[in-house]
Design a protein around this motif. Structure first.
Motif, PDB file in Angstrom:
ATOM      1  N   LEU A 168       0.954  -1.160  -0.015  1.00  0.00           N
ATOM      2  CA  LEU A 168       0.166   0.104  -0.003  1.00  0.00           C
ATOM      3  C   LEU A 168       0.726   1.308  -0.085  1.00  0.00           C
ATOM      4  CD1 LEU A 168      -2.617  -1.183   2.407  1.00  0.00           C
ATOM      5  CD2 LEU A 168      -2.741  -1.209  -0.014  1.00  0.00           C
ATOM      6  N   LEU A 170       1.280   4.999  -0.415  1.00  0.00           N
ATOM      7  CA  LEU A 170       0.352   6.270  -0.602  1.00  0.00           C
ATOM      8  C   LEU A 170       0.939   7.263  -1.554  1.00  0.00           C
ATOM      9  CD1 LEU A 170      -0.712   6.336   3.327  1.00  0.00           C
ATOM     10  CD2 LEU A 170      -1.920   5.298   1.392  1.00  0.00           C
ATOM     11  N   THR A 171       2.422   7.075  -1.549  1.00  0.00           N
ATOM     12  CA  THR A 171       3.057   8.161  -2.432  1.00  0.00           C
ATOM     13  C   THR A 171       3.895   7.414  -3.527  1.00  0.00           C
ATOM     14  OG1 THR A 171       4.890   8.214  -0.614  1.00  0.00           O
ATOM     15  CG2 THR A 171       3.296  10.130  -0.728  1.00  0.00           C
ATOM     16  N   PRO A 172       3.207   6.721  -4.382  1.00  0.00           N
ATOM     17  CA  PRO A 172       3.976   6.097  -5.415  1.00  0.00           C
ATOM     18  C   PRO A 172       4.676   7.064  -6.254  1.00  0.00           C
ATOM     19  CG  PRO A 172       1.576   6.100  -5.904  1.00  0.00           C
ATOM     20  CD  PRO A 172       1.612   6.697  -4.505  1.00  0.00           C
ATOM     21  N   PRO A 177      -2.016   6.400  -6.132  1.00  0.00           N
ATOM     22  CA  PRO A 177      -2.117   5.279  -5.079  1.00  0.00           C
ATOM     23  C   PRO A 177      -3.187   4.301  -5.213  1.00  0.00           C
ATOM     24  CG  PRO A 177      -3.029   7.375  -4.567  1.00  0.00           C
ATOM     25  CD  PRO A 177      -2.613   7.558  -6.015  1.00  0.00           C
ATOM     26  N   PHE A 180      -8.860   2.889  -2.908  1.00  0.00           N
ATOM     27  CA  PHE A 180      -9.123   2.247  -1.546  1.00  0.00           C
ATOM     28  C   PHE A 180     -10.703   2.243  -1.974  1.00  0.00           C
ATOM     29  CE2 PHE A 180      -5.212   4.286  -0.102  1.00  0.00           C
ATOM     30  CZ  PHE A 180      -4.479   3.089   0.435  1.00  0.00           C
ATOM     31  N   TYR A 181     -11.133   3.112  -2.494  1.00  0.00           N
ATOM     32  CA  TYR A 181     -12.810   3.109  -2.600  1.00  0.00           C
ATOM     33  C   TYR A 181     -13.435   1.679  -3.267  1.00  0.00           C
ATOM     34  CZ  TYR A 181     -17.653   3.991  -3.742  1.00  0.00           C
ATOM     35  OH  TYR A 181     -18.872   3.864  -3.745  1.00  0.00           O
ATOM     36  N   VAL A 184     -12.540  -1.151  -0.582  1.00  0.00           N
ATOM     37  CA  VAL A 184     -13.322  -1.133   0.603  1.00  0.00           C
ATOM     38  C   VAL A 184     -14.935  -1.266   0.317  1.00  0.00           C
ATOM     39  CG1 VAL A 184     -13.930   0.346   2.494  1.00  0.00           C
ATOM     40  CG2 VAL A 184     -11.649   0.182   1.669  1.00  0.00           C
ATOM     41  N   LYS A 185     -15.140  -0.784  -0.969  1.00  0.00           N
ATOM     42  CA  LYS A 185     -16.620  -0.908  -1.475  1.00  0.00           C
ATOM     43  C   LYS A 185     -16.824  -2.311  -1.669  1.00  0.00           C
ATOM     44  CE  LYS A 185     -20.151   0.647  -3.839  1.00  0.00           C
ATOM     45  NZ  LYS A 185     -21.076  -0.721  -4.458  1.00  0.00           N
ATOM     46  N   HIS A 188     -17.224  -3.971   1.266  1.00  0.00           N
ATOM     47  CA  HIS A 188     -18.440  -3.867   1.869  1.00  0.00           C
ATOM     48  C   HIS A 188     -19.802  -4.529   1.516  1.00  0.00           C
ATOM     49  CE1 HIS A 188     -21.630  -1.087   4.106  1.00  0.00           C
ATOM     50  NE2 HIS A 188     -22.205  -0.893   2.783  1.00  0.00           N
ATOM     51  N   LYS A 378      -2.600  -6.592   6.794  1.00  0.00           N
ATOM     52  CA  LYS A 378      -3.715  -6.572   7.768  1.00  0.00           C
ATOM     53  C   LYS A 378      -4.702  -5.497   6.949  1.00  0.00           C
ATOM     54  CE  LYS A 378      -1.375  -6.477  11.578  1.00  0.00           C
ATOM     55  NZ  LYS A 378      -1.043  -6.161  13.028  1.00  0.00           N
ATOM     56  N   PHE A 379      -4.123  -4.358   6.535  1.00  0.00           N
ATOM     57  CA  PHE A 379      -5.269  -3.569   6.145  1.00  0.00           C
ATOM     58  C   PHE A 379      -5.930  -4.054   4.822  1.00  0.00           C
ATOM     59  CE2 PHE A 379      -2.765   0.393   7.590  1.00  0.00           C
ATOM     60  CZ  PHE A 379      -3.815   0.987   8.036  1.00  0.00           C
ATOM     61  N   ARG A 382      -8.581  -6.203   6.385  1.00  0.00           N
ATOM     62  CA  ARG A 382      -9.524  -5.381   7.038  1.00  0.00           C
ATOM     63  C   ARG A 382     -10.608  -4.573   5.770  1.00  0.00           C
ATOM     64  NH1 ARG A 382     -10.803  -6.763  11.489  1.00  0.00           N
ATOM     65  NH2 ARG A 382      -9.558  -6.557  13.168  1.00  0.00           N
ATOM     66  N   PHE A 383      -9.855  -4.292   4.914  1.00  0.00           N
ATOM     67  CA  PHE A 383     -10.790  -3.366   3.746  1.00  0.00           C
ATOM     68  C   PHE A 383     -11.633  -4.464   3.174  1.00  0.00           C
ATOM     69  CE2 PHE A 383      -6.605  -0.519   2.724  1.00  0.00           C
ATOM     70  CZ  PHE A 383      -7.156   0.378   3.831  1.00  0.00           C
TER      71      PHE A 383
ATOM     72  N   LEU B 170      -5.895  -1.862  13.551  1.00  0.00           N
ATOM     73  CA  LEU B 170      -6.541  -2.774  12.819  1.00  0.00           C
ATOM     74  C   LEU B 170      -7.083  -3.887  13.797  1.00  0.00           C
ATOM     75  CD1 LEU B 170      -4.242  -2.979   9.663  1.00  0.00           C
ATOM     76  CD2 LEU B 170      -6.440  -1.744   9.851  1.00  0.00           C
ATOM     77  N   VAL B 184     -14.024   6.002   3.468  1.00  0.00           N
ATOM     78  CA  VAL B 184     -13.637   6.142   2.304  1.00  0.00           C
ATOM     79  C   VAL B 184     -14.734   6.379   1.105  1.00  0.00           C
ATOM     80  CG1 VAL B 184     -12.627   4.529   0.126  1.00  0.00           C
ATOM     81  CG2 VAL B 184     -11.783   4.262   2.450  1.00  0.00           C
TER      82      VAL B 184
END
Lengths: 557, 557
Positions: A168, A170-172, A177, A180-181, A184-185, A188, A378-379, A382-383, B170, B184
């Motif tokens: 992950l 965040l600053t490639p 990046p 995430f949407y 995570v979507k 969900h 782990k992120f 969770r996502f 987490l 998000v």
């Protein structure tokens, strides 16, 4: 009975890290309906010391199912995810391939090298792809190569999040990046199973962004009076780009060394991923005319590979470039386990020529892994919040650690499937998953002689030779199978001495004995050979306690 | 003209870390329509050495706007976010308060302590709250106290993500991980401005999960033969819970020491956040009967506060508990900057009594910050993808670092507003933001004597005393203002010596001189006092070069 079932079949990439190829099979009323393949890469064998170049996935099991293969989706442009395509694409029935920009370009170029034409469809990240009853959407992800993706695979049984090689970031340094949407979507909306990279599962924390390396490059360029030579994997376009950007800042001309480095930088340049001002592009021949502090070389060979651009520099084999005191060589990659000797040997050679070599043992932030550490992993859990988890792309050790991480997050052990190659998982509508019958796979080796020439027998031979040596017996016989001259015996890596030696003379007699004409019967060549081998093996073992590989060849006049 | 405008007014929490109180004002056709308040906490002043207990936000500016205040939303149960409510709630017109479970309980309890009844509405995380033209939804977040939330505030001008104190945990030891989907999704739908915690902006990486501390507690309990005494902030229910869980595993009876610790653990227990088996609950009186390795004490006073439970232990003031060799004291908190002397002094006292003290300088994973490090902060930026950013809850130093992080992610400097207390930001429909006129705020101090009693004058006095000392002059006069006896002079922290000393005698004469009757005129008491002060100040400065605080009191017979 369940109307739909989904079967996941890893043909590679599961415990060998490399050779990634994953098959998803959708069954309707117990009849195979659609197949979707993700990635098709080469493997780097542990047996490399026996002359094998690489491995490709064994697709024998797909041979009678070709017509069901709807597509091959590629996640990113690393060899262990795309490299086997030229060898297997025809056998897979040439289904459509979908990949993001850089990946597609690499693949097309691969086929061009083999004089084949192939057109790879470019990913549309907005699109929901339909492959039979599979629906797939690509997710922008970050790794050590631009245009890396993950794939969300929607099936009538449930949704799979296919998440190979990633961190992950965040600053490639190039590109977006992670999306995430979308991730995570999907989580969900409900994920049945997450397949996740697990190679970083032993490392705590979050992986450093690729961007940190850029600052290091600048610092090194600033303080180096001589040439700067940076080496990394030639597929690591992000890293190369950062080095190029630093070189531009310090007005150093940029020269790529090594075939793969030249080719990849050219391809990346074509699609705008590696912009270099004309005035700073140079060739090897230009180097003699330039002051050292105006030179930045980007060289292949970070793993100490024999014959690579960097090895040639270290061996003073490059007519245009000499290592001099004041030069700085930056290893922006860690040795792959198993390559340590080659890498440290190379560093020794470079240092002994007066160069200043920086590598990750002595300097931070020269390299950032492309694979997510524990927190990245782990992120993603969770996502996506999956019901089941399958660690991929790591060894058994990494799988085990990934299991621990998942358990820290509250997953029960039986929800995590650490598979071996060929082991399958069935998913059924009731959101259930269980192991199925494994699919048979064998190692298919590729070396200079071609695909599959190198079978297990050849490998065993090479292993034998490496420990016991080899003896060649060369025979010239007439059409009756009788010796026309004395046999010739040659050995390598075995204790044979001079021709007049006792062992040699004894062996000669053994061979002649086997070929002694037996009452006018014609000797069959295979029987002759087997006889020579058996008798020599016995003799050498009795005399020396060794079992060299015996090779018999004969010319029949 | 814009129909709607939104103004953000931080009444605290901006550069002082604590005293968090944020006001959102919505204007329709330039007329104030609705006010929403987030948090209402106390501040911890730098002037604490002058006897001030704490600060509360200055709400003077809201006095004529009370009727527009639609609600007070609370993000979590720490004092610097809720502690000022008992002092300000009436002045704010008693609007509805909404908070999550533990936070609400803490607030209600606070009012109960002051003999007030208050009912705080419990957050419904599914609900979209309407407050005038504001819409708010609460987001589950993680911090060092359970039930921490962030708030998404939807306005006709745009959406604000109000994100104070947090880390992305987490694996929280209690409660849910952050609701990534809601965050998000809000980012995807469009965030005008992110207000973010910035206290961890200097620390690289990701903050450790609260859970790592649990393992440390277990390890310490296992190897300790004596009592285990753990100290942390009494609001850190997660930490306390982990200690309790470890104690349960090792069958140690649990005793809470200190008023705040007892109270908070009781409240958390009432709502099931701190389950302790009946058999392991004990009181201080029970301790003498128990073997040391069956005791776990959880004590307030981790900051070395004078008079706290832990200080009393160190000072051998607790009749029921003695520190003995073999006891282990675990500091599961870092000293708040400024408290180092007190904390290390306390550690010394404990060590000198033979206890084994572990604290974060000598042991990892005893404490994990509740505030996100750089990566946590960057994740929240990426997740919410706001147009503007406002760092809150840190000092100027932290704001600056937060700006750097945002710039690493590609934000331009002019999109980031680092504000001072009272500085305001106007948001307008065109998705524009700019600084507005600041709102006047002053420090309002609270100490044992009550709210606001301690003004800046008192503080200045205290500062004077601390550096210059104080001299009291006590006069007994008749109804004409004439001295009935000789004045009494007493000093503290000043060079005054014995009564027969030259300075004392000189000062006495000065005072008597001022009170000398002037042709039968009645001396007005205030004039007497001012005269004594002025003359003594002059005298002391002339004699000793010091300016002690002069206090004059008189009794008129």
């Amino acid at each position: 009975m369940e109307k739909y079932k989904l079967r996941f079949v890893p043909l590679g990439g599961i415990v060998g890290v490399t050779k990634n190829m994953y098959v998803y099979e959708l069954y309707e009323n117990d009849k195979l309906k659609d197949i979707l393949i993700v990635d098709c890469g080469i493997g780097f064998p542990q047996e490399k010391e026996f002359g094998v170049d690489f491995l490709i996935p064994d697709i024998a099991y797909l041979q009678d199912k070709k017509d069901k293969i709807r597509a091959i989706l590629l996640t990113h442009g690393h060899e262990d995810h795309i490299g086997a395509l030229p060898y297997l694409y025809d056998s897979l029935g040439r289904p459509p391939i979908i990949a993001s920009k850089l990946t597609a370009l690499f693949v097309e170029n691969k086929f061009k090298d083999n004089n084949q034409r192939l057109s790879v469809a470019r990913v549309d990240f907005e699109k929901i792809y339909n492959f039979g009853d599979f629906k797939a959407t690509f997710v922008k992800m970050t790794h050590s190569i631009p245009d890396t993706t993950h794939i969300i695979i929607n099936t009538p049984v449930g949704t799979i999040y296919h998440g190979p090689d990633f961190k992950l970031d965040l600053t490639p340094p190039y590109g977006s990046p992670p999306d995430f949407y979308k991730i995570v979507k999907a989580g969900h909306d409900g994920i049945l199973c997450l397949l996740s990279d697990c190679l970083g599962s032993e490392r705590p924390g979050l992986t450093l962004s690729e961007s940190v390396v850029g600052q290091t490059f600048e610092d090194e360029m600033r303080k180096t009076k001589g040439k700067v030579i940076m080496t990394t994997f030639s597929s690591n376009i992000s890293r190369i780009r950062q080095c190029v950007e630093a070189a531009i800042k310090f007005n150093r001309k940029i020269v790529f060394l090594g075939r793969s480095m030249k080719q990849n930088s050219k391809l990346a340049g074509e699609i705008g991923y590696l912009p270099i001002p004309e005035s700073l592009m140079a060739n090897e021949d230009d180097l003699v005319k330039l002051p050292p502090n105006k030179i930045c070389l980007i060289a292949a060979g970070s793993q100490g590979q024999y014959g690579s651009a960097l090895s040639k520099l270290a061996d003073k084999q490059n007519p245009n470039v000499k290592i001099k005191p004041g030069d700085k060589i930056i290893f922006s990659s860690d040795p792959i386990p198993g390559n340590e000797n080659e890498v440290y040997g190379l560093i020794e050679d470079l240092v002994s020529q007066g160069a200043d070599v920086v590598y990750s043992d002595i300097a931070d932030q020269l390299h950032s892994s492309g694979h997510g550490n524990q927190e990245d992993l782990k992120f993603l859990m969770r996502f996506t919040n999956p019901k089941y988890l399958i660690p991929i792309g790591g060894t058994v050790r990494h799988q085990k650690q990934y299991e621990n991480l998942a358990q820290d997050l509250g997953y029960e052990k039986q929800k995590i499937f650490s598979l071996s190659e060929g082991e399958t998982i069935w998913f059924t509508k009731g959101n259930q998953a269980h192991k199925g019958e494994p699919v048979d796979t064998k190692n298919i080796y590729v070396d200079a002689y071609g695909v599959g020439d190198v079978g297990n027998v050849v490998l065993r031979d090479r292993k034998t030779i490496s420990s016991e040596g080899v003896v060649f017996a060369f025979l010239v016989v007439d059409n009756m199978g009788r010796l026309v001259t004395r046999p010739r015996l040659v050995s390598r890596g075995f204790v044979f001495e001079k021709e007049e030696g006792k062992l040699y003379q004894g062996a000669l007699k053994i061979v002649e004995n086997v070929l002694k004409p037996k009452s006018g019967k014609v000797l069959e060549m295979n029987i002759i050979k087997r006889g020579v081998i058996n008798n020599l093996e016995e003799y050498f073992y009795k005399e020396k306690g060794r079992r060299p590989l015996i090779v018999v060849d004969a010319v029949q006049l």
